[in-house]
Design a protein around this motif. Sequence first.
Motif, PDB file in Angstrom:
ATOM      1  N   LEU A 114       0.826  -1.209   0.000  1.00 45.65           N
ATOM      2  CA  LEU A 114       0.000   0.000   0.000  1.00 45.65           C
ATOM      3  C   LEU A 114       0.861   1.259   0.000  1.00 45.65           C
ATOM      4  O   LEU A 114       0.532   2.245  -0.688  1.00 45.65           O
ATOM      5  CB  LEU A 114      -0.934  -0.005   1.216  1.00 45.65           C
ATOM      6  N   GLY A 115       1.955   1.248   0.742  1.00 46.95           N
ATOM      7  CA  GLY A 115       2.812   2.423   0.794  1.00 46.95           C
ATOM      8  C   GLY A 115       3.311   2.834  -0.575  1.00 46.95           C
ATOM      9  O   GLY A 115       3.280   4.020  -0.940  1.00 46.95           O
ATOM     10  N   LEU A 116       3.752   1.870  -1.369  1.00 50.15           N
ATOM     11  CA  LEU A 116       4.244   2.181  -2.713  1.00 50.15           C
ATOM     12  C   LEU A 116       3.091   2.505  -3.660  1.00 50.15           C
ATOM     13  O   LEU A 116       3.216   3.366  -4.541  1.00 50.15           O
ATOM     14  CB  LEU A 116       5.057   1.000  -3.254  1.00 50.15           C
ATOM     15  N   LEU A 117       1.964   1.853  -3.472  1.00 48.44           N
ATOM     16  CA  LEU A 117       0.806   2.123  -4.321  1.00 48.44           C
ATOM     17  C   LEU A 117       0.279   3.548  -4.110  1.00 48.44           C
ATOM     18  O   LEU A 117      -0.188   4.188  -5.056  1.00 48.44           O
ATOM     19  CB  LEU A 117      -0.305   1.111  -4.034  1.00 48.44           C
ATOM     20  N   ILE A 118       0.348   4.037  -2.886  1.00 49.15           N
ATOM     21  CA  ILE A 118      -0.064   5.417  -2.615  1.00 49.15           C
ATOM     22  C   ILE A 118       0.807   6.394  -3.397  1.00 49.15           C
ATOM     23  O   ILE A 118       0.322   7.359  -4.000  1.00 49.15           O
ATOM     24  CB  ILE A 118       0.001   5.706  -1.100  1.00 49.15           C
ATOM     25  N   VAL A 119       2.116   6.127  -3.403  1.00 49.88           N
ATOM     26  CA  VAL A 119       3.038   6.982  -4.159  1.00 49.88           C
ATOM     27  C   VAL A 119       2.701   6.938  -5.646  1.00 49.88           C
ATOM     28  O   VAL A 119       2.623   7.978  -6.322  1.00 49.88           O
ATOM     29  CB  VAL A 119       4.498   6.535  -3.930  1.00 49.88           C
ATOM     30  N   ALA A 120       2.477   5.741  -6.172  1.00 50.74           N
ATOM     31  CA  ALA A 120       2.165   5.607  -7.605  1.00 50.74           C
ATOM     32  C   ALA A 120       0.843   6.284  -7.954  1.00 50.74           C
ATOM     33  O   ALA A 120       0.722   6.947  -8.992  1.00 50.74           O
ATOM     34  CB  ALA A 120       2.101   4.116  -7.967  1.00 50.74           C
ATOM     35  N   PHE A 121      -0.148   6.136  -7.084  1.00 50.85           N
ATOM     36  CA  PHE A 121      -1.462   6.740  -7.312  1.00 50.85           C
ATOM     37  C   PHE A 121      -1.355   8.265  -7.363  1.00 50.85           C
ATOM     38  O   PHE A 121      -1.899   8.914  -8.265  1.00 50.85           O
ATOM     39  CB  PHE A 121      -2.408   6.311  -6.175  1.00 50.85           C
ATOM     40  N   ALA A 122      -0.657   8.840  -6.380  1.00 48.11           N
ATOM     41  CA  ALA A 122      -0.534  10.297  -6.329  1.00 48.11           C
ATOM     42  C   ALA A 122       0.328  10.826  -7.474  1.00 48.11           C
ATOM     43  O   ALA A 122       0.023  11.867  -8.067  1.00 48.11           O
ATOM     44  CB  ALA A 122       0.053  10.716  -4.987  1.00 48.11           C
ATOM     45  N   THR A 123       1.396  10.109  -7.814  1.00 52.11           N
ATOM     46  CA  THR A 123       2.285  10.544  -8.888  1.00 52.11           C
ATOM     47  C   THR A 123       1.573  10.515 -10.234  1.00 52.11           C
ATOM     48  O   THR A 123       1.757  11.406 -11.077  1.00 52.11           O
ATOM     49  CB  THR A 123       3.534   9.643  -8.931  1.00 52.11           C
ATOM     50  N   ARG A 158      -1.310  11.250 -10.808  1.00 49.25           N
ATOM     51  CA  ARG A 158      -2.201  12.416 -10.890  1.00 49.25           C
ATOM     52  C   ARG A 158      -1.448  13.728 -10.663  1.00 49.25           C
ATOM     53  O   ARG A 158      -2.069  14.764 -10.406  1.00 49.25           O
ATOM     54  CB  ARG A 158      -3.336  12.263  -9.871  1.00 49.25           C
ATOM     55  N   ASP A 159      -0.110  13.655 -10.718  1.00 52.31           N
ATOM     56  CA  ASP A 159       0.743  14.840 -10.523  1.00 52.31           C
ATOM     57  C   ASP A 159       0.470  15.519  -9.188  1.00 52.31           C
ATOM     58  O   ASP A 159       0.488  16.747  -9.066  1.00 52.31           O
ATOM     59  CB  ASP A 159       0.543  15.852 -11.667  1.00 52.31           C
ATOM     60  N   GLN A 160       0.231  14.715  -8.143  1.00 53.92           N
ATOM     61  CA  GLN A 160      -0.005  15.251  -6.801  1.00 53.92           C
ATOM     62  C   GLN A 160       0.845  14.494  -5.782  1.00 53.92           C
ATOM     63  O   GLN A 160       0.366  14.038  -4.749  1.00 53.92           O
ATOM     64  CB  GLN A 160      -1.490  15.145  -6.433  1.00 53.92           C
ATOM     65  N   THR A 161       2.129  14.397  -6.088  1.00 55.56           N
ATOM     66  CA  THR A 161       3.034  13.619  -5.240  1.00 55.56           C
ATOM     67  C   THR A 161       3.056  14.136  -3.804  1.00 55.56           C
ATOM     68  O   THR A 161       3.200  13.357  -2.846  1.00 55.56           O
ATOM     69  CB  THR A 161       4.458  13.647  -5.824  1.00 55.56           C
ATOM     70  N   ALA A 162       2.888  15.433  -3.622  1.00 54.52           N
ATOM     71  CA  ALA A 162       2.901  15.997  -2.271  1.00 54.52           C
ATOM     72  C   ALA A 162       1.772  15.449  -1.405  1.00 54.52           C
ATOM     73  O   ALA A 162       1.845  15.483  -0.170  1.00 54.52           O
ATOM     74  CB  ALA A 162       2.802  17.522  -2.344  1.00 54.52           C
ATOM     75  N   ALA A 163       0.727  14.933  -2.052  1.00 58.35           N
ATOM     76  CA  ALA A 163      -0.412  14.399  -1.296  1.00 58.35           C
ATOM     77  C   ALA A 163      -0.088  13.082  -0.602  1.00 58.35           C
ATOM     78  O   ALA A 163      -0.860  12.632   0.259  1.00 58.35           O
ATOM     79  CB  ALA A 163      -1.609  14.200  -2.225  1.00 58.35           C
ATOM     80  N   VAL A 164       1.049  12.462  -0.958  1.00 58.66           N
ATOM     81  CA  VAL A 164       1.425  11.188  -0.330  1.00 58.66           C
ATOM     82  C   VAL A 164       1.478  11.329   1.182  1.00 58.66           C
ATOM     83  O   VAL A 164       1.001  10.459   1.927  1.00 58.66           O
ATOM     84  CB  VAL A 164       2.784  10.703  -0.876  1.00 58.66           C
ATOM     85  N   ALA A 165       2.064  12.424   1.658  1.00 59.28           N
ATOM     86  CA  ALA A 165       2.193  12.625   3.103  1.00 59.28           C
ATOM     87  C   ALA A 165       0.824  12.676   3.779  1.00 59.28           C
ATOM     88  O   ALA A 165       0.631  12.123   4.881  1.00 59.28           O
ATOM     89  CB  ALA A 165       2.966  13.912   3.387  1.00 59.28           C
ATOM     90  N   TRP A 166      -0.149  13.325   3.130  1.00 59.68           N
ATOM     91  CA  TRP A 166      -1.482  13.440   3.721  1.00 59.68           C
ATOM     92  C   TRP A 166      -2.203  12.092   3.730  1.00 59.68           C
ATOM     93  O   TRP A 166      -2.911  11.759   4.690  1.00 59.68           O
ATOM     94  CB  TRP A 166      -2.306  14.461   2.935  1.00 59.68           C
TER      95      TRP A 166
END
Length: 413
Positions: free
Chosen positions: A230-239, A241-249
């Motif tokens: 899930l941790g890596l999937l969150i990064v891929a999902f946000a990236t 959509r060009d919203q990588t900063a949202a990973v932290a949230w």
Amino acid sequence: MSYRAVLRTPHALRTFLAALVGRLSYGVVFVSLTVAITVATGSYAVAGGAIALFGLGGVLVAPLRAGLVDRYGPRRVLPPLAVTYAGLLAGLAATTWRPGTPGWVLIVLAAVAGAAAPPLGPVMRAMWSQLLPDEAGRQRAFALDTVVEELLFVTGPLVAGLCIAAGAPAAGVALAAALVLTGTLAMVSSPVARAWPRVEAGAVVAVRVNRARLEPVLVASGLGLGLGALGLLIVAFATERDQTAAVAWIEAALAAGSAVGGIAYGARTWAASQRTQLALLVVALAGVLAVAGLAPGVAALAAAAALAGLFVAPTLTIAYLLADRSVPAAARTRAGTWVNTAFNAGSSGGSAAVGLLISRAPLPVCFAAAAIPLLLSAVLPALHERVDQQVEADPGAEHDDDRLEHLAGEAAG
């Protein structure tokens, strides 16, 4: 028993706070060490190798360290480990403060440091069992311990980030050394450490592997696999959509959900058996994870992560409780260590596996695949509970281990 009553148990708060100081070191050290080695060597490969061996050293030697604690007690084992570990971290801080140290030296220091890390989490859970022999009190204590430990791994990187922002990532490594040494020495000075169950000289407390002891380890492994993916999937999902900063949230939402779920779980007594609870929690988490990839945006994924988090801390809490209950007092540290090690190993494996899958399948399929280990890990507690119910209804029936094999055969067929 309330959480306040748990902490008001004689010597509990003092011991717990000391353990938390030491355990904060593990939240600080990974980010600090990664950045410090990268800056000092200019090589991501060296930093990655050092961190990998740091973690691997901890995983491989964990059962040995735990066995020593069980046999000789924390007062004799933890201080030498803490002094060695803190000394090696101090050496890493000194050698990464300025560039110039050969990469192989940093890799060796990191690997040996990982092997020497004192098992403060498993020891603290064993101490909770000493302090609170009743089931309800132990449930609340383990839930509180699990939640706070997760929060430490959220707080630690923030502390490391302050050191990095100040231009001194090596200072975070030095701080981790100071924290673990201070916390460990304060922890073993507690009367709880002095009252550690004694093992007679020459005696060996063997822990036979059976389904009751394997069950929480398998569940922790499945949970680690799912969350690591899930941790890596969150990064891929946000990236994507060009919203990588949202990973932290999104990660913060997962942690917040877990904290709420853990506190809520520990605050009340549940009618269902712990094995039934464990199976239901794992299946619920798998269900949320399987559909999370269908989220229309990062806000929806954050909501799904918060919902998934509700089941994380309770699942870990029950796994630790079942492991603790399945062994004699003189083997509790090893039991908790196996659960902890299974979770950490599963997390690493989940990240690696889904990393290979992401480039080959759509993200919703990857999210669904990450739920499979969780579903598989729910099988054993569900079968175990069915066996117990049948034996209770028919005490003269065949031995429950044989019946479990029969039921497992039915499930496979």
